[in-house]
Design a protein around this motif. Structure first.
Motif: not given
Ligand code: FAD
Ligand code: FES
Ligand code: FES
Lengths: 324, 169
Positions: A37-52
């Protein structure tokens, strides 16, 4: 980085619902997604955090293990059951990335990590995986960490995971909850797709599909070896790796599950290689024949030619160690 | 988004854009510039901090994903006086320019905890436990921290000394 909405999912159902909207992506450890995402190779509109989400357990299951999707790579490698019964998996995990990264990287994220092809990362060069139809700069370009098995005229990008190689050798299954709440089980053997003319589609997953676990069957072989060759001794991706799960009976190979990293557009396993080994007594000739079988369809570029002899040697060394 | 982090034992609330990495939140929003940004891509270890006791690369993690977490940065390692590990870095010249040092210190602190917990490494002959900090084990376990000045001999000597004092090796 492009702006996005951030949603922390409280339970798997909420996660799947949030992820079913267009442009939404799960984030777990974030070590691959944020890099891209930092390189804008991927650019999602929404991030769904599943880490918890409560998907971080490792449970005994039908004679094997069920590994939750958010179990970290370091917890998995250190689990005593994994160390004793599935040492190939501990070894593959410990051969990957660094201590810091393994503390964040998760089972689900590791399976779905994207290629490290430099042209995929460089948004100024064409890449069919990043932008379908754009062309492939790796074909005829600088190659080294590219695939020689399973390639197409559209893509030669390598699947970089070590963990997935061990899981393929073990005959694992990927447990998925679909957006409608139903659970599906995919054999690792069918989970990844070859690039063909759609290299941007890498697995059988549908939008909103949440990986909930990986299931390992009871191991079919007690001799397990993971051997990885790379450009430096640690903290580097595989140039070639071989994972072998072997059972010996009366001097002959009674079971062979051999999988490969650094070679394929997906974590590689070839049933013909396993079949060739099974029933035979180990010998240098047999291992060479196995390499011939493995590499029969290989397509190397100038920069990946070296992988042909390297794969042969690493396969031989791995099988010698596993069968001696 | 408003989040609360317990940083070096103090709870702090910050308002961050979801795009802000934990590293940028620490350095930019909270003024804790000890953690360094070397590569911003998980490749060097200069940004290593401890989250809930575990070492991670703070550049590859979003601040908003750490709401409620306990973070220890290099600023939090000393307790009135330098920690034994920090003192050992001074004694053994574990640095030249010092840019990698905060990451080395946080990483080594986390690594020694992993060793105490009996975690295996790629360099371990056996997966059964009982690990000692041999040269191979130390280099492997610290491979996530690069030093451009190549002060590895001093860094390794310092970590070994701290580990011995700790009874971990
Ligand atoms: C410097 C560096 C060196 C590395 N070296 C190695 C190496 O030697 N060997 C190796 O194998 N790997 C290596 N890695 C890669 C590392 O293993 C991956 O980044 C990590 O495993 C990804 O896991 P994650 O949880 O952080 O994934 P994330 O970044 O959170 O996610 C990755 C992808 O998976 C999707 N996803 C995550 N979880 C789920 C789920 N449960 N269901 C559905 N989709 C999901 C996300 O949407 C995203 O698209 C390295 C990485 C770095 C930065
Ligand atoms: S700045 Fe985070 S690893 Fe380099
Ligand atoms: S002391 Fe200069 S980078 Fe390590």
């Amino acid at each position: 980085m492009k702006p996005f909405d951030y949603v922390r999912a409280e339970d798997p159902a909420a996660a799947r619902k949030a992820a079913a909207t267009a442009g939404a992506t799960f984030i777990s450890g974030g070590t691959n997604l944020l890099d891209l995402m930092k390189l804008e190779v991927m650019a999602p509109d929404t991030l769904v955090d599943i880490s918890r989400l409560p998907l971080d357990g490792i449970e005994d299951h039908e004679g094997g293990l069920r590994i939750g999707a958010t179990v970290t790579n370091s917890d998995l490698a250190a689990d005593m059951r994994v160390r004793r019964v599935y040492p190939i998996l501990s070894r593959a995990l410990l051969a990957g990335a660094s201590g810091q990264l393994r503390n964040k990287a998760t089972t689900g994220g590791n399976l779905l990590q994207r290629t490290r092809c430099p042209y995929f990362y460089d948004t100024d060069t064409p890449c069919n995986k990043r932008t379908p139809g754009e062309g492939c700069a790796a074909l005829g370009g600088e190659t080294r960490n590219h695939a020689i098995l399973g390639t197409s005229d559209h893509c030669i990008a390598l699947h970089p995971s070590d963990m997935a190689v061990a899981m393929r050798a073990l005959g694992a299954q990927v447990e998925v909850e679909a957006a409608d709440g139903t659970t599906k089980l995919h054999e690792m053997d069918d989970f990844y797709r070859l690039p063909g003319d759609t290299p941007h589609i890498e697995t059988v997953l549908q939008p909103g599909d949440l990986i909930t676990a990986v299931r390992l069957p009871a191991p079919q072989g007690d001799r397990q070896v993971y051997r990885k060759v790379r450009d430096r001794a640690s903290y580097a991706f595989a140039l070639v790796s071989v994972g072998a799960v072997i059972r010996m009976e009366q001097g002959r190979i009674a079971h062979a599950g051999v999988a490969f990293g650094g070679l394929g557009t997906k974590p590689w396993r070839d049933p013909e290689v396993d079949a060739l080994l099974t029933g035979n007594a180990p010998s240098r000739e047999l291992f060479d024949e196995a390499a011939d079988t493995l590499l029969r369809g290989a397509k190397a570029q100038d920069g990946t030619e070296f992988k042909l002899p390297l794969a042969r040697r690493v396969l031989r060394a791995t099988l010698e160690e596993a069968t001696q | 988004m408003k989040i609360t982090l317990t940083i070096n034992k103090h709870a702090q609330t910050v308002d961050v854009d979801p795009r802000v990495s934990l590293l940028d939140a620490l350095r930019g929003e909270l003024g804790l510039t000890g953690s360094k940004k070397g590569c911003d891509h998980g490749q060097c270890g200069a940004c290593t901090v401890l989250v809930n006791g575990r070492r991670i690369n703070s550049c590859l993690s979003l601040a908003v994903m750490h709401d409620g977490d306990e973070v220890t940065t290099v600023e939090g390692l000393a307790n009135g006086e330098l920690s034994p590990l920090q003192a050992a870095f001074v004694e053994h010249d574990g640095f030249q320019c010092g840019f990698c040092t905060p990451g080395q210190l946080c990483s080594a602190t986390g690594m020694l905890g992993e060793l105490e917990d009996g975690w295996p490494s790629h360099a371990s002959d056996s997966l059964e436990g009982g690990y000692e900090l041999t040269e191979e084990e130390l280099s492997e376990r610290m491979s996530g921290n690069l030093c451009r000045c190549s002060c590895y001999p001093g860094i390794n000597a310092a970590i070994r000394q701290a580990a011995e004092k700790d009874g971990a090796a």
